[in-house]
Design a protein around this motif. Structure first.
Motif, PDB file in Angstrom:
ATOM      1  N   ASN A  98       0.751  -1.233   0.063  1.00 16.16           N
ATOM      2  CA  ASN A  98       0.074  -0.219  -0.152  1.00 16.16           C
ATOM      3  C   ASN A  98       0.901   1.122   0.002  1.00 16.16           C
ATOM      4  OD1 ASN A  98      -1.653   1.995   2.364  1.00 16.16           O
ATOM      5  ND2 ASN A  98      -2.764   1.627   0.308  1.00 16.16           N
ATOM      6  N   ILE A  99       1.750   1.725   1.103  1.00 14.20           N
ATOM      7  CA  ILE A  99       2.279   2.763   1.093  1.00 14.20           C
ATOM      8  C   ILE A  99       3.653   2.699   0.163  1.00 14.20           C
ATOM      9  CG2 ILE A  99       3.833   4.069   2.508  1.00 14.20           C
ATOM     10  CD1 ILE A  99       2.143   3.628   4.893  1.00 14.20           C
ATOM     11  N   ASN A 101       3.480   1.600  -3.063  1.00 11.39           N
ATOM     12  CA  ASN A 101       2.895   1.781  -3.991  1.00 11.39           C
ATOM     13  C   ASN A 101       3.390   0.897  -5.203  1.00 11.39           C
ATOM     14  OD1 ASN A 101       1.144   3.922  -3.559  1.00 11.39           O
ATOM     15  ND2 ASN A 101       2.643   5.357  -3.470  1.00 11.39           N
ATOM     16  N   SER A 122      -1.231   3.998  -7.029  1.00 14.65           N
ATOM     17  CA  SER A 122      -1.316   5.066  -6.175  1.00 14.65           C
ATOM     18  C   SER A 122      -2.171   4.660  -4.865  1.00 14.65           C
ATOM     19  CB  SER A 122      -1.888   6.208  -6.878  1.00 14.65           C
ATOM     20  OG  SER A 122      -1.920   7.295  -5.946  1.00 14.65           O
ATOM     21  N   ASN A 123      -1.440   4.253  -3.961  1.00 16.48           N
ATOM     22  CA  ASN A 123      -2.280   3.751  -2.616  1.00 16.48           C
ATOM     23  C   ASN A 123      -3.078   2.438  -2.981  1.00 16.48           C
ATOM     24  OD1 ASN A 123      -3.248   4.188   0.164  1.00 16.48           O
ATOM     25  ND2 ASN A 123      -3.827   6.285  -0.198  1.00 16.48           N
ATOM     26  N   ARG A 125      -4.791  -1.259  -2.757  1.00 12.36           N
ATOM     27  CA  ARG A 125      -5.464  -1.812  -2.009  1.00 12.36           C
ATOM     28  C   ARG A 125      -5.632  -3.611  -2.031  1.00 12.36           C
ATOM     29  NH1 ARG A 125      -5.384   0.593   2.823  1.00 12.36           N
ATOM     30  NH2 ARG A 125      -7.769  -0.307   3.431  1.00 12.36           N
ATOM     31  N   ASN A 138      -7.324   1.236  -6.241  1.00 19.09           N
ATOM     32  CA  ASN A 138      -6.481   2.367  -5.864  1.00 19.09           C
ATOM     33  C   ASN A 138      -7.258   3.609  -5.165  1.00 19.09           C
ATOM     34  OD1 ASN A 138      -3.112   1.869  -7.148  1.00 19.09           O
ATOM     35  ND2 ASN A 138      -4.936   0.909  -8.207  1.00 19.09           N
ATOM     36  N   TRP A 139      -6.794   4.022  -3.983  1.00 24.50           N
ATOM     37  CA  TRP A 139      -7.470   5.008  -3.329  1.00 24.50           C
ATOM     38  C   TRP A 139      -6.871   6.512  -3.790  1.00 24.50           C
ATOM     39  CZ3 TRP A 139      -7.386   4.357   2.681  1.00 24.50           C
ATOM     40  CH2 TRP A 139      -8.308   3.299   2.899  1.00 24.50           C
ATOM     41  N   ASP A 141      -4.864   9.781  -3.748  1.00 22.06           N
ATOM     42  CA  ASP A 141      -4.388  10.752  -3.038  1.00 22.06           C
ATOM     43  C   ASP A 141      -5.682  10.721  -2.052  1.00 22.06           C
ATOM     44  OD1 ASP A 141      -4.226  13.030  -1.022  1.00 22.06           O
ATOM     45  OD2 ASP A 141      -3.406  14.246  -2.615  1.00 22.06           O
ATOM     46  N   GLY A 142      -5.315  10.193  -0.755  1.00 23.36           N
ATOM     47  CA  GLY A 142      -6.377  10.178   0.121  1.00 23.36           C
ATOM     48  C   GLY A 142      -7.335  11.407   0.309  1.00 23.36           C
TER      49      GLY A 142
END
Length: 363
Positions: A98-99, A101, A122-123, A125, A138-139, A141-142
């Motif tokens: 996750n982090i 990428n 990008s993020n 999951r 992919n989340w 940018d949160g």
């Protein structure tokens, strides 16, 4: 004399034929495909921004534990930051980081590194495969509610070939007959929809469900969903729900409300025509045709913060931790139908890596 010789020869032939027909063939012995075949891979997220994610292996007989198998096999290479999930495709395991990428691709049976996907994510999951392609939620940018997508992977080249834009916070993903169902937990916010993706043309529609759908299972023509409800730090805390969706028309069939806004179910498994879910450390079960939610749990797992949950081979696998950034625990309980132990009887306990969050059965 010729007739006698003929009869004698025929008799000997019958004896030999009968002897051959009574031979019992030895059953073929299963030959493992690697050191980590016939067991469960446990994803240990690690502490955020610490680059200490690991994968543990537990054999199906529950007796063998090996921790950090990726690190052992591929040293000095490390797995990366925050292992989120695993998806299997043929002989490969795709480990979503996750982090970092990235997606680390390994031989699922030997854990030998094969490739790394390090662009276009990008993020990320969760991942699933359908019709020869991989799909990763992919989340983005949160803090941005408009940049979320499902990435499409060609597993031959391991290149991302397309992005499918979806609403905020795509998380768990499940496949059924070429259609993808994506649960929108909401990312950094609070979601309440399921995206339905047609993999033929990547078109997207949506189903309105409860707040924060967090687990899905398919049973025949039904999609079952647990919705946690909004937590107490949301603008308004809401109750959890258990929903049944008809997969032929994506219409709601059943809806169970957990009542109190402080009740937030998580996880979902189906076994022996029963639904299993968790609330905090309690494990609940109900017949799949039940008309009401159960009022008492089947048992309480001896893990303060319950995180991962799965059922396989008459066993209930539960993982979690006591202290967030210390090694976690996997407890394995009886499912109660093997004729040996009542449901919830502890069969084995193992100490694994930090933040054990998911089980992936490798066979």
């Amino acid at each position: 004399m010729k007739i006698y010789k003929f009869l004698f020869g025929a008799l000997i032939g019958l004896i030999l034929l009968n002897a051959c027909s009574n031979e019992v063939e030895e059953p073929q012995k299963y030959v493992p495909l690697g050191s980590y075949d016939s067991g469960v891979l446990v994803v240990n997220e690690g502490a955020a921004n610490a680059n200490n994610s690991t994968i543990s292996y537990i054999s199906f007989d529950l007796n063998t534990l090996q921790n950090d198998i990726f690190g052992v096999v591929n040293a000095p290479k490390i797995l990366g930051d925050t292992a989120q999930s695993i998806g299997f495709y043929n002989q490969y395991a795709y480990i979503v980081m996750n982090i970092s990428n990235t997606i680390e691709i390994v031989n699922r049976y030997t854990m030998e590194s094969v490739a790394t996907i390090s662009t276009g994510l990008s993020n990320p999951r969760y991942i699933v495969f359908s019709n020869g392609k991989g799909y990763v939620t992919n989340w983005g940018d949160g803090t941005d509610a408009t940049d979320d997508y499902v990435a499409v992977i060609d597993p031959i080249s391991n290149a991302i070939t397309a992005n499918i834009p979806v609403t905020e916070g795509p998380d768990k993903i499940i496949e059924n007959a070429g259609t993808l169902y994506v649960a929108h937990s909401g990312g950094y916010h609070f979601g309440n929809t399921i995206s339905v993706i047609n993999t033929t043309n990547n078109s997207v529609s949506s189903i309105l469900v409860g707040d924060i759908p967090n687990a899905m299972q398919i049973d025949g023509s039904s999609l079952w969903i647990t919705c946690a409800g909004n937590p107490n730090y949301a603008p308004a805390e809401t109750s959890g729900k258990l929903l049944q969706i008809n997969l032929t028309n994506n219409q709601l069939l059943k809806s169970f409300d957990f009542g109190a806004v402080t009740t937030h179910p998580a996880n979902l498994e189906i076994a022996d025509s029963k639904l299993f879910y968790t609330i905090n450390s309690a494990v609940y079960s109900m017949p799949i045709d039940a008309t009401a939610l159960p009022t008492t749990p089947k048992f309480i797992a001896d893990i303060p913060t319950l995180y991962g949950f799965a059922i396989k081979n008459y066993h209930i696998y539960v993982s979690g931790y006591t202290i967030y950034d210390q090694n976690g625990t996997v407890n394995i309980y009886s499912l109660g139908n093997s004729g040996n132990s009542p449901i919830g009887t502890l069969q084995k306990s193992h100490t694994v890596g930090i933040g054990p969050s998911g089980f992936y059965f490798n066979q």
